[in-house]
Design a protein around this motif. Sequence first.
Motif, short mmCIF file in Angstrom:
data_model
loop_
_atom_site.label_atom_id
_atom_site.label_comp_id
_atom_site.label_asym_id
_atom_site.label_seq_id
_atom_site.Cartn_x
_atom_site.Cartn_y
_atom_site.Cartn_z
N UNK A 93 0.83 -1.20 0.00
CA UNK A 93 0.00 0.00 0.00
C UNK A 93 0.87 1.26 0.00
N UNK A 94 1.91 1.24 0.80
CA UNK A 94 2.81 2.39 0.85
C UNK A 94 3.48 2.63 -0.50
N UNK A 95 3.93 1.57 -1.14
CA UNK A 95 4.54 1.71 -2.46
C UNK A 95 3.55 2.29 -3.46
N UNK A 96 2.31 1.83 -3.40
CA UNK A 96 1.28 2.27 -4.34
C UNK A 96 0.98 3.75 -4.19
N UNK A 97 0.80 4.21 -2.96
CA UNK A 97 0.43 5.60 -2.71
C UNK A 97 1.64 6.53 -2.77
N UNK A 98 2.80 6.03 -2.39
CA UNK A 98 4.01 6.83 -2.36
C UNK A 98 4.46 7.26 -3.77
N UNK A 99 4.42 6.31 -4.70
CA UNK A 99 4.84 6.54 -6.10
C UNK A 99 6.25 7.12 -6.18
N UNK A 100 7.12 6.63 -5.31
CA UNK A 100 8.53 7.03 -5.35
C UNK A 100 8.83 8.42 -4.85
N UNK A 101 7.87 9.05 -4.19
CA UNK A 101 8.07 10.46 -3.78
C UNK A 101 8.71 10.61 -2.41
N UNK A 102 8.75 9.57 -1.59
CA UNK A 102 9.29 9.67 -0.24
C UNK A 102 10.77 9.30 -0.25
N UNK A 103 11.59 10.14 0.37
CA UNK A 103 13.02 9.89 0.42
C UNK A 103 13.57 10.02 1.83
N UNK A 104 14.85 9.80 1.96
CA UNK A 104 15.54 9.86 3.25
C UNK A 104 15.38 11.26 3.85
N UNK A 105 15.13 11.30 5.15
CA UNK A 105 14.96 12.52 5.94
C UNK A 105 13.70 13.31 5.61
N UNK A 106 12.76 12.69 4.91
CA UNK A 106 11.47 13.33 4.70
C UNK A 106 10.58 13.14 5.93
N UNK A 107 9.57 14.00 6.05
CA UNK A 107 8.46 13.81 6.97
C UNK A 107 7.32 13.20 6.17
N UNK A 108 6.66 12.20 6.74
CA UNK A 108 5.54 11.54 6.06
C UNK A 108 4.30 11.65 6.93
N UNK A 109 3.18 12.04 6.33
CA UNK A 109 1.90 12.05 7.04
C UNK A 109 1.00 10.98 6.44
N UNK A 110 0.50 10.08 7.30
CA UNK A 110 -0.38 9.00 6.88
C UNK A 110 -1.83 9.39 7.18
N UNK A 111 -2.74 9.13 6.22
CA UNK A 111 -4.12 9.51 6.42
C UNK A 111 -5.03 8.65 5.54
N UNK A 112 -6.33 8.75 5.76
CA UNK A 112 -7.33 8.06 4.95
C UNK A 112 -8.66 8.79 5.08
N UNK A 113 -9.66 8.45 4.27
CA UNK A 113 -10.97 9.08 4.39
C UNK A 113 -11.77 8.60 5.60
N UNK A 114 -11.31 7.55 6.30
CA UNK A 114 -12.07 6.96 7.41
C UNK A 114 -11.70 7.65 8.72
N UNK A 115 -12.22 8.85 8.92
CA UNK A 115 -11.70 9.73 9.96
C UNK A 115 -12.46 9.64 11.29
N UNK A 116 -11.70 9.74 12.36
CA UNK A 116 -12.23 9.85 13.72
C UNK A 116 -11.16 10.53 14.57
N UNK A 117 -11.50 11.58 15.32
CA UNK A 117 -10.49 12.23 16.16
C UNK A 117 -9.85 11.21 17.11
N UNK A 118 -8.52 11.26 17.28
CA UNK A 118 -7.84 10.27 18.13
C UNK A 118 -8.04 10.53 19.61
N UNK A 119 -7.78 9.48 20.40
CA UNK A 119 -7.76 9.58 21.86
C UNK A 119 -9.08 10.10 22.43
#
Length: 223
Positions: A93-119
Amino acid sequence: MKPYKVIDLSKILDPATETRRCKIRRFNTGGPIPDFHTDMDLTTHLGTHVETPYHHNDNWKDVVQLPIEHFLGRCVYLNFTHLAPNSYITADDLEKVCRGRVGKNDVVILDSPHKLPPFTPKTNTAEDKRLFISRETAQWLADIGVKCVGFGDGVSIENSNKDVCAFHDVLMEQDVTFLEVLKNLDQLSEEVFFIAFLPLPIKGIDSSPVRVVAIEGLPGFGA
């Protein structure tokens, strides 16, 4: 700042309604000129906050032991729109969505449409449809060499002790930080941008509330 776009990704805190420790006391120190100060009684894991490796292990780095560059840089927003509710985010899944755009020392934010406030009390109930992370998710990010992982309201980091512990074990051992309780991600118009989230430089704290700023359109920080 034109032609740049600035988005505040932080949760606004109200001491009157916040469920985590958040108390303030405003007072005048006296004298002929009003001189107001404010005492703050806060938890380090308040609102939008960055967690350092010291959060997970006494022998790992705290807020001031990480270089300032760790808290700013290129960010890639990964929105897993193809996954069904309560699915695990796999390496494929990460490979599919990433499309080679994530590199070393990047910040990555993970998300989806299935939202609920945490905690919240709704965590891990029938209403909670967020995606799950696991050791496999963490290992893919560790192998790339990201420096921080952020979470939108569409990804759970509370689904099980086993998954959460493994995620921390793999990433925080490599000095990866976590950026939690992000807001306003729907205001992003780009998936790659500059981000900054500077913690308070206090020795011995494992985490810190942060003001997270995304800036779209900065040269060198696009896709």
